[in-house]
Motif scaffolding. Structure first.
Motif, PDB file in Angstrom:
ATOM      1  N   CYS A  62     -12.972  -1.446   2.699  1.00 36.86           N
ATOM      2  CA  CYS A  62     -11.663  -1.635   2.866  1.00 36.86           C
ATOM      3  C   CYS A  62     -11.057  -3.070   3.295  1.00 36.86           C
ATOM      4  CB  CYS A  62     -11.071  -0.780   3.905  1.00 36.86           C
ATOM      5  SG  CYS A  62     -11.220   1.009   3.415  1.00 36.86           S
ATOM      6  N   GLU A  63     -10.140  -3.590   3.198  1.00 37.86           N
ATOM      7  CA  GLU A  63      -9.580  -4.875   3.487  1.00 37.86           C
ATOM      8  C   GLU A  63      -9.105  -4.667   4.810  1.00 37.86           C
ATOM      9  OE1 GLU A  63      -6.759  -4.856   0.296  1.00 37.86           O
ATOM     10  OE2 GLU A  63      -8.254  -5.077  -1.251  1.00 37.86           O
ATOM     11  N   VAL A  80      -3.288   6.513  -8.824  1.00 34.74           N
ATOM     12  CA  VAL A  80      -4.106   5.385  -8.643  1.00 34.74           C
ATOM     13  C   VAL A  80      -4.612   5.372  -6.920  1.00 34.74           C
ATOM     14  CG1 VAL A  80      -4.349   2.811  -8.792  1.00 34.74           C
ATOM     15  CG2 VAL A  80      -2.921   4.236 -10.485  1.00 34.74           C
ATOM     16  N   LEU A  81      -5.781   5.040  -6.476  1.00 28.53           N
ATOM     17  CA  LEU A  81      -6.380   4.907  -5.383  1.00 28.53           C
ATOM     18  C   LEU A  81      -5.779   3.406  -4.765  1.00 28.53           C
ATOM     19  CD1 LEU A  81      -9.670   6.461  -5.563  1.00 28.53           C
ATOM     20  CD2 LEU A  81      -8.237   7.111  -3.752  1.00 28.53           C
ATOM     21  N   TYR A  82      -5.155   3.264  -3.322  1.00 27.95           N
ATOM     22  CA  TYR A  82      -4.382   1.831  -3.289  1.00 27.95           C
ATOM     23  C   TYR A  82      -5.591   0.910  -3.092  1.00 27.95           C
ATOM     24  CZ  TYR A  82      -1.747  -1.262  -0.773  1.00 27.95           C
ATOM     25  OH  TYR A  82      -0.795  -2.604  -0.600  1.00 27.95           O
ATOM     26  N   THR A 171       2.588  15.052   0.341  1.00 26.71           N
ATOM     27  CA  THR A 171       2.716  13.597   0.509  1.00 26.71           C
ATOM     28  C   THR A 171       3.071  13.079   1.691  1.00 26.71           C
ATOM     29  OG1 THR A 171       4.695  12.919  -0.901  1.00 26.71           O
ATOM     30  CG2 THR A 171       2.557  13.324  -1.972  1.00 26.71           C
ATOM     31  N   LEU A 172       2.410  12.082   2.166  1.00 28.64           N
ATOM     32  CA  LEU A 172       2.838  11.354   3.561  1.00 28.64           C
ATOM     33  C   LEU A 172       3.011   9.794   3.350  1.00 28.64           C
ATOM     34  CD1 LEU A 172       0.252  13.068   5.860  1.00 28.64           C
ATOM     35  CD2 LEU A 172       2.594  13.960   5.579  1.00 28.64           C
ATOM     36  N   GLU A 173       4.361   9.501   3.539  1.00 29.87           N
ATOM     37  CA  GLU A 173       4.527   8.034   3.149  1.00 29.87           C
ATOM     38  C   GLU A 173       3.477   7.002   4.096  1.00 29.87           C
ATOM     39  OE1 GLU A 173       8.220   4.659   2.829  1.00 29.87           O
ATOM     40  OE2 GLU A 173       8.606   6.616   3.858  1.00 29.87           O
ATOM     41  N   ASN A 174       2.994   5.942   3.223  1.00 22.54           N
ATOM     42  CA  ASN A 174       2.065   5.198   4.170  1.00 22.54           C
ATOM     43  C   ASN A 174       2.777   3.982   4.007  1.00 22.54           C
ATOM     44  OD1 ASN A 174       0.135   3.436   5.129  1.00 22.54           O
ATOM     45  ND2 ASN A 174      -1.518   4.666   4.378  1.00 22.54           N
ATOM     46  N   LYS A 175       3.443   3.282   5.144  1.00 24.73           N
ATOM     47  CA  LYS A 175       4.283   2.022   5.079  1.00 24.73           C
ATOM     48  C   LYS A 175       3.393   1.096   5.349  1.00 24.73           C
ATOM     49  CE  LYS A 175       8.792   3.870   6.263  1.00 24.73           C
ATOM     50  NZ  LYS A 175       9.990   3.872   7.251  1.00 24.73           N
ATOM     51  N   LYS A 176       2.110   1.110   5.814  1.00 22.38           N
ATOM     52  CA  LYS A 176       1.384  -0.011   5.991  1.00 22.38           C
ATOM     53  C   LYS A 176      -0.198   0.465   5.492  1.00 22.38           C
ATOM     54  CE  LYS A 176       3.551  -1.783  10.303  1.00 22.38           C
ATOM     55  NZ  LYS A 176       3.346  -2.101  11.672  1.00 22.38           N
ATOM     56  N   PRO A 177      -0.124   0.440   3.993  1.00 23.26           N
ATOM     57  CA  PRO A 177      -1.295   0.861   3.376  1.00 23.26           C
ATOM     58  C   PRO A 177      -2.545  -0.113   3.610  1.00 23.26           C
ATOM     59  CG  PRO A 177       0.017   0.333   1.754  1.00 23.26           C
ATOM     60  CD  PRO A 177       1.038   0.247   2.994  1.00 23.26           C
ATOM     61  N   VAL A 178      -3.886   0.295   3.632  1.00 20.80           N
ATOM     62  CA  VAL A 178      -4.978  -0.648   3.736  1.00 20.80           C
ATOM     63  C   VAL A 178      -5.587  -0.499   2.252  1.00 20.80           C
ATOM     64  CG1 VAL A 178      -6.962  -1.261   4.657  1.00 20.80           C
ATOM     65  CG2 VAL A 178      -5.015  -0.657   6.141  1.00 20.80           C
ATOM     66  N   GLY A 179      -5.834  -1.353   1.560  1.00 20.12           N
ATOM     67  CA  GLY A 179      -6.609  -1.313   0.354  1.00 20.12           C
ATOM     68  C   GLY A 179      -7.900  -0.961   0.424  1.00 20.12           C
ATOM     69  N   CYS A 180      -8.666  -0.272  -0.263  1.00 22.72           N
ATOM     70  CA  CYS A 180      -9.878   0.167  -0.084  1.00 22.72           C
ATOM     71  C   CYS A 180     -10.614   0.291  -1.651  1.00 22.72           C
ATOM     72  CB  CYS A 180     -10.130   1.347   0.560  1.00 22.72           C
ATOM     73  SG  CYS A 180      -9.702   1.441   2.272  1.00 22.72           S
TER      74      CYS A 180
END
Length: 184
Positions: A62-63, A80-82, A171-180
């Motif tokens: 993860c980033e 798509v996986l974020y 689904t649960l909104e993710n406002k601060k996604p971390v790219g993995c």
């Protein structure tokens, strides 16, 4: 003076609207809803080309600091996986007799099985993830004691599994996604 302040405020509003990214896909996590079961409120994770519930460790790269769960977005009906870098990891479903609703993901331009489908993912009016209107089942005794996720299109026990449970994929909104990048 009042006219100048109004024009300045309008100018600022327009410039921030232009600077905002357009059509950026909304990132979300997915939680299983199945009352009185071991998968109720479990969140979806990705590892070894599959999607799972109650997976202890995904070993994703993860980033930043990740929640430990998979984050997704939908683009052109593809799930798509974020990630903000690298090749896209796209989720497919194989509804053929051989695939029996298996759900897996590919990285970049890896090939998919002959009857696999990438398009058809959506979020319904109740904020549930569906594939061509169908929900999902989770089957126990997968990797590290996790539950593997399959498309629930009429097979209660897909892939020779037993003890599978249907569930709603909220689904649960993710406002601060971390790219993995998830493991192959």
């Amino acid at each position: 003076m009042m006219l100048f302040q109004t024009i300045s405020a309008l100018s600022l509003l327009l410039s921030s609207a232009v600077a905002a990214p357009r059509n950026a896909p909304a990132a979300f996590d997915v939680m299983a809803l199945r009352s009185a079961s071991p998968i109720h409120f479990a969140q979806v994770n990705a590892a070894s080309r599959g999607l799972f519930l109650n997976l202890p460790q995904s070993n994703a790269t993860c980033e930043g600091k990740s929640s430990g769960y998979a984050t997704f977005y939908i683009e052109n009906e593809e799930l798509v996986l974020y990630s903000t870098e690298g090749e896209k990891q796209k989720v497919f479903v194989d509804r053929s007799g051989m695939g029996q609703g298996v759900i897996q993901y590919i990285t970049g331009d890896q090939g998919i099985p002959r009857y696999a489908e990438l398009k058809g993912w959506a979020i319904d009016a109740n904020q549930n993830l569906v594939f061509k209107g169908e929900g999902f089942v989770a089957c126990p005794d997968s990797i590290d004691g996790a539950w593997s996720i399959w498309l629930g299109e009429g097979l209660d026990q897909p892939g020779g599994n037993t003890g599978c449970l249907g569930f709603t994929a909220r689904t649960l909104e993710n406002k601060k996604p971390v790219g993995c990048e998830y493991t192959q």
